[in-house]
Design a protein around this motif. Sequence first.
Motif, PDB file in Angstrom:
ATOM      1  N   GLU A   3       0.820  -1.210   0.000  1.00  0.00           N
ATOM      2  CA  GLU A   3       0.000   0.000   0.000  1.00  0.00           C
ATOM      3  C   GLU A   3       0.855   1.261   0.000  1.00  0.00           C
ATOM      4  N   LEU A   4       2.044   1.199   0.625  1.00  0.00           N
ATOM      5  CA  LEU A   4       2.937   2.362   0.612  1.00  0.00           C
ATOM      6  C   LEU A   4       3.313   2.728  -0.817  1.00  0.00           C
ATOM      7  N   GLN A   5       3.558   1.719  -1.646  1.00  0.00           N
ATOM      8  CA  GLN A   5       3.888   1.987  -3.039  1.00  0.00           C
ATOM      9  C   GLN A   5       2.736   2.704  -3.743  1.00  0.00           C
ATOM     10  N   ARG A   6       1.504   2.285  -3.438  1.00  0.00           N
ATOM     11  CA  ARG A   6       0.337   2.950  -4.023  1.00  0.00           C
ATOM     12  C   ARG A   6       0.200   4.382  -3.508  1.00  0.00           C
ATOM     13  N   VAL A   7       0.440   4.576  -2.196  1.00  0.00           N
ATOM     14  CA  VAL A   7       0.366   5.916  -1.599  1.00  0.00           C
ATOM     15  C   VAL A   7       1.371   6.851  -2.256  1.00  0.00           C
ATOM     16  N   PHE A  52       8.701  -4.765   8.044  1.00  0.00           N
ATOM     17  CA  PHE A  52       7.960  -4.345   6.858  1.00  0.00           C
ATOM     18  C   PHE A  52       6.954  -5.439   6.524  1.00  0.00           C
ATOM     19  N   ILE A  53       5.676  -5.071   6.474  1.00  0.00           N
ATOM     20  CA  ILE A  53       4.621  -6.015   6.103  1.00  0.00           C
ATOM     21  C   ILE A  53       4.282  -5.812   4.628  1.00  0.00           C
ATOM     22  N   ALA A  54       3.958  -6.914   3.939  1.00  0.00           N
ATOM     23  CA  ALA A  54       3.547  -6.820   2.533  1.00  0.00           C
ATOM     24  C   ALA A  54       2.529  -7.911   2.231  1.00  0.00           C
ATOM     25  N   HIS A  55       1.658  -7.635   1.252  1.00  0.00           N
ATOM     26  CA  HIS A  55       0.796  -8.688   0.730  1.00  0.00           C
ATOM     27  C   HIS A  55       1.661  -9.641  -0.081  1.00  0.00           C
ATOM     28  N   GLU A  56       1.120 -10.809  -0.403  1.00  0.00           N
ATOM     29  CA  GLU A  56       1.874 -11.747  -1.228  1.00  0.00           C
ATOM     30  C   GLU A  56       1.284 -11.826  -2.620  1.00  0.00           C
ATOM     31  N   ARG A  57       2.139 -12.264  -3.550  1.00  0.00           N
ATOM     32  CA  ARG A  57       1.713 -12.443  -4.937  1.00  0.00           C
ATOM     33  C   ARG A  57       2.372 -13.703  -5.479  1.00  0.00           C
ATOM     34  N   GLU A  58       1.631 -14.445  -6.286  1.00  0.00           N
ATOM     35  CA  GLU A  58       2.186 -15.634  -6.922  1.00  0.00           C
ATOM     36  C   GLU A  58       2.203 -15.437  -8.425  1.00  0.00           C
ATOM     37  N   ASP A  59       3.384 -15.620  -9.037  1.00  0.00           N
ATOM     38  CA  ASP A  59       3.514 -15.517 -10.486  1.00  0.00           C
ATOM     39  C   ASP A  59       4.437 -16.625 -10.973  1.00  0.00           C
ATOM     40  N   GLU A  60       4.937 -16.486 -12.192  1.00  0.00           N
ATOM     41  CA  GLU A  60       5.773 -17.550 -12.766  1.00  0.00           C
ATOM     42  C   GLU A  60       7.102 -17.705 -12.026  1.00  0.00           C
ATOM     43  N   HIS A  61       7.475 -16.686 -11.249  1.00  0.00           N
ATOM     44  CA  HIS A  61       8.738 -16.742 -10.504  1.00  0.00           C
ATOM     45  C   HIS A  61       8.563 -17.316  -9.101  1.00  0.00           C
ATOM     46  N   GLY A  62       7.323 -17.508  -8.664  1.00  0.00           N
ATOM     47  CA  GLY A  62       7.076 -18.062  -7.346  1.00  0.00           C
ATOM     48  C   GLY A  62       6.196 -17.176  -6.493  1.00  0.00           C
ATOM     49  N   ILE A  63       6.223 -17.400  -5.183  1.00  0.00           N
ATOM     50  CA  ILE A  63       5.417 -16.643  -4.230  1.00  0.00           C
ATOM     51  C   ILE A  63       6.336 -15.697  -3.468  1.00  0.00           C
ATOM     52  N   GLY A  64       5.984 -14.420  -3.445  1.00  0.00           N
ATOM     53  CA  GLY A  64       6.806 -13.429  -2.759  1.00  0.00           C
ATOM     54  C   GLY A  64       5.998 -12.181  -2.451  1.00  0.00           C
ATOM     55  N   PRO A  65       6.652 -11.138  -1.916  1.00  0.00           N
ATOM     56  CA  PRO A  65       5.954  -9.888  -1.608  1.00  0.00           C
ATOM     57  C   PRO A  65       5.352  -9.263  -2.860  1.00  0.00           C
ATOM     58  N   GLN A  68      13.197   2.886  -2.255  1.00  0.00           N
ATOM     59  CA  GLN A  68      14.542   2.543  -1.802  1.00  0.00           C
ATOM     60  C   GLN A  68      14.970   3.436  -0.638  1.00  0.00           C
ATOM     61  N   LYS A  69      14.722   4.715  -0.782  1.00  0.00           N
ATOM     62  CA  LYS A  69      15.117   5.672   0.253  1.00  0.00           C
ATOM     63  C   LYS A  69      14.380   5.398   1.558  1.00  0.00           C
ATOM     64  N   LEU A  70      13.061   5.204   1.485  1.00  0.00           N
ATOM     65  CA  LEU A  70      12.268   5.013   2.701  1.00  0.00           C
ATOM     66  C   LEU A  70      12.612   3.706   3.397  1.00  0.00           C
ATOM     67  N   VAL A  71      12.762   2.636   2.626  1.00  0.00           N
ATOM     68  CA  VAL A  71      13.091   1.347   3.236  1.00  0.00           C
ATOM     69  C   VAL A  71      14.438   1.424   3.935  1.00  0.00           C
ATOM     70  N   ARG A  72      15.413   2.057   3.311  1.00  0.00           N
ATOM     71  CA  ARG A  72      16.734   2.196   3.937  1.00  0.00           C
ATOM     72  C   ARG A  72      16.650   3.040   5.204  1.00  0.00           C
ATOM     73  N   LEU A  73      15.910   4.139   5.142  1.00  0.00           N
ATOM     74  CA  LEU A  73      15.804   5.019   6.310  1.00  0.00           C
ATOM     75  C   LEU A  73      15.143   4.308   7.485  1.00  0.00           C
ATOM     76  N   VAL A  74      14.082   3.554   7.203  1.00  0.00           N
ATOM     77  CA  VAL A  74      13.408   2.820   8.278  1.00  0.00           C
ATOM     78  C   VAL A  74      14.325   1.728   8.807  1.00  0.00           C
ATOM     79  N   ILE A  77      12.840  -7.177  -6.123  1.00  0.00           N
ATOM     80  CA  ILE A  77      14.077  -7.956  -6.220  1.00  0.00           C
ATOM     81  C   ILE A  77      15.083  -7.506  -5.175  1.00  0.00           C
ATOM     82  N   GLU A  78      15.105  -6.200  -4.890  1.00  0.00           N
ATOM     83  CA  GLU A  78      16.111  -5.645  -3.993  1.00  0.00           C
ATOM     84  C   GLU A  78      15.783  -5.832  -2.516  1.00  0.00           C
ATOM     85  N   LEU A  79      14.504  -5.954  -2.189  1.00  0.00           N
ATOM     86  CA  LEU A  79      14.071  -5.955  -0.791  1.00  0.00           C
ATOM     87  C   LEU A  79      14.817  -6.934   0.119  1.00  0.00           C
ATOM     88  N   PRO A  80      14.991  -8.201  -0.276  1.00  0.00           N
ATOM     89  CA  PRO A  80      15.648  -9.135   0.642  1.00  0.00           C
ATOM     90  C   PRO A  80      17.034  -8.677   1.080  1.00  0.00           C
TER      91      PRO A  80
END
Length: 206
Positions: A91-95, A137-150, A122-128, A158-161
């Motif tokens: 939701e932060l990304q949408r905001v 950091f909480i996130a919804h999950e999504r499943e696609d051809e690459h698997g299940i992730g945030p 990137q800036k906000l995640v690093r600052l927090v 890709i960078e979050l982990p």
Amino acid sequence: CILYGRPGAGKTTCAATAPPPLLFLDCDSGLLCLKGIPDEMAQKIGLNPKETFFEPIRSMDDMLQQIQRVARENAASPGYWNTVVVDNLTELQRVLLQDLLSTSERSIPTIQDWGVILLRMQKLVRLVRNLPCHTIFIAHEREDEHGIGPALSGRIEIELPGYVDLMARLTLVEREEDDAKGGKVVRTIRRLRCREAISQKVKAKS
């Protein structure tokens, strides 16, 4: 850490059991499950409502102000905040996108807009992450051809982990057990998957 899962899996309640005092940065007004929770239930699952606080996040400036506040208050009194929870990154990304579009008076984002959103995320995640306390950091999950992730758009997924020590998927498992009367009862168990599962292509890190 990053904690992700389906809506209703219990991510917010799980995060609320982190060490208090605890500050939720609420990006989607989804914290009704914590507000007004009965004391008996809170005690049972390890919550402390009197030391759990909420701040609404509706823009980039809102996030920056709260990050500066936590840094300032913890510098003046170490441990003033033990945990900060961003609920949630999806939701932060949408905001941030709506905030950007409103200032530019556009309704449809351009490729350049998504580049700006990536830099801001990137800036906000690093600052927090760099705050002198636990950060979740909480996130919804999504499943696609690459698997299940945030569930995030663009390269930030890709960078979050790399930003955190732990990334875990919260799942619900139903298990049949014997009850006291000799019958069967189905229990719902919540589990944190902290390692990648190749068979299911679940993204995790520990």
